[in-house]
Design a protein around this motif. Sequence first.
Motif, short mmCIF file in Angstrom:
data_model
loop_
_atom_site.label_atom_id
_atom_site.label_comp_id
_atom_site.label_asym_id
_atom_site.label_seq_id
_atom_site.Cartn_x
_atom_site.Cartn_y
_atom_site.Cartn_z
N GLU A 108 10.41 21.84 14.96
CA GLU A 108 10.67 20.87 16.03
C GLU A 108 10.00 19.52 15.77
O GLU A 108 10.38 18.52 16.36
CB GLU A 108 10.16 21.42 17.37
CG GLU A 108 10.91 22.63 17.86
CD GLU A 108 10.49 23.01 19.26
OE1 GLU A 108 9.40 23.59 19.41
OE2 GLU A 108 11.26 22.73 20.19
N GLU A 146 5.32 19.59 29.51
CA GLU A 146 4.36 19.27 30.58
C GLU A 146 3.69 17.92 30.35
O GLU A 146 3.53 17.12 31.27
CB GLU A 146 3.28 20.36 30.67
CG GLU A 146 3.72 21.65 31.33
CD GLU A 146 4.37 22.65 30.36
OE1 GLU A 146 4.78 22.25 29.26
OE2 GLU A 146 4.45 23.84 30.73
N LYS A 189 15.03 20.70 28.94
CA LYS A 189 15.20 20.76 27.48
C LYS A 189 16.34 21.73 27.23
O LYS A 189 16.15 22.96 27.21
CB LYS A 189 13.88 21.25 26.85
CG LYS A 189 13.80 21.12 25.35
CD LYS A 189 12.40 21.53 24.87
CE LYS A 189 12.27 21.45 23.37
NZ LYS A 189 10.96 21.92 22.89
N1 LIG Z 1 5.69 25.83 29.36
C1 LIG Z 1 6.19 25.54 28.13
N2 LIG Z 1 6.62 26.54 27.36
C2 LIG Z 1 7.11 26.25 26.13
C3 LIG Z 1 7.20 24.93 25.67
C4 LIG Z 1 6.74 23.90 26.54
O1 LIG Z 1 6.79 22.69 26.20
N3 LIG Z 1 6.25 24.24 27.76
N4 LIG Z 1 7.74 24.67 24.45
C5 LIG Z 1 8.18 25.63 23.66
C6 LIG Z 1 8.88 25.32 22.40
O2 LIG Z 1 8.69 24.01 21.97
C7 LIG Z 1 10.35 25.65 22.64
O3 LIG Z 1 10.93 24.67 23.53
C8 LIG Z 1 11.16 25.71 21.40
O4 LIG Z 1 12.33 26.42 21.63
C9 LIG Z 1 8.06 27.05 24.01
N5 LIG Z 1 7.51 27.26 25.33
#
Ligand SMILES: Nc1nc2c(c(=O)[nH]1)N=C([C@H](O)[C@@H](O)CO)CN2
Length: 122
Positions: A21, A73, A98
């Motif tokens: 990513e 966040e 997302k």
């Molecule tokens: N609470 C969150 N959980 C997750 C995040 C996030 O930004 N906040 N990000 C990921 C990974 O980047 C995901 O989006 C890749 O698929 C996983 N969990």
Amino acid sequence: MDTVFIEQLTVDTVIGVYDWERKIRQKLILDVEMGFDIKAAAASDDLSKALDYSAVATALTQFIESTEFKLVETLVEQSAELVLNQFAVAWVKIKLAKPGAVRGSRAVGVTIMRTAEGHGAN
Ligand SMILES: Nc1nc2c(c(=O)[nH]1)N=C([C@H](O)[C@@H](O)CO)CN2
């Protein structure tokens, strides 16, 4: 309190915790609601008395495009800070989605609401 909103603002940026990513740009979609009294704008028909949603959208897009956070966040919190610092709103609510991040879901993300107390523009 009245609400000015921006729906489905789409921005490409670097976002995510995994190595793959960090090397790509991904699409994020924002729904933004802002507390703003529209009476003065309505009475005068004058953009300078309004909360210019176009200006907010441009500021958010330019900011988000320039960031490389890992967590949604962090990005949503800083986006809310930007709105509160640069525009005279009483509060801001942002849903940051997302899409395609989790298989089987249309989108994942967070929604926050922050108030202007203690911020510069008010
Ligand atoms: N609470 C969150 N959980 C997750 C995040 C996030 O930004 N906040 N990000 C990921 C990974 O980047 C995901 O989006 C890749 O698929 C996983 N969990």
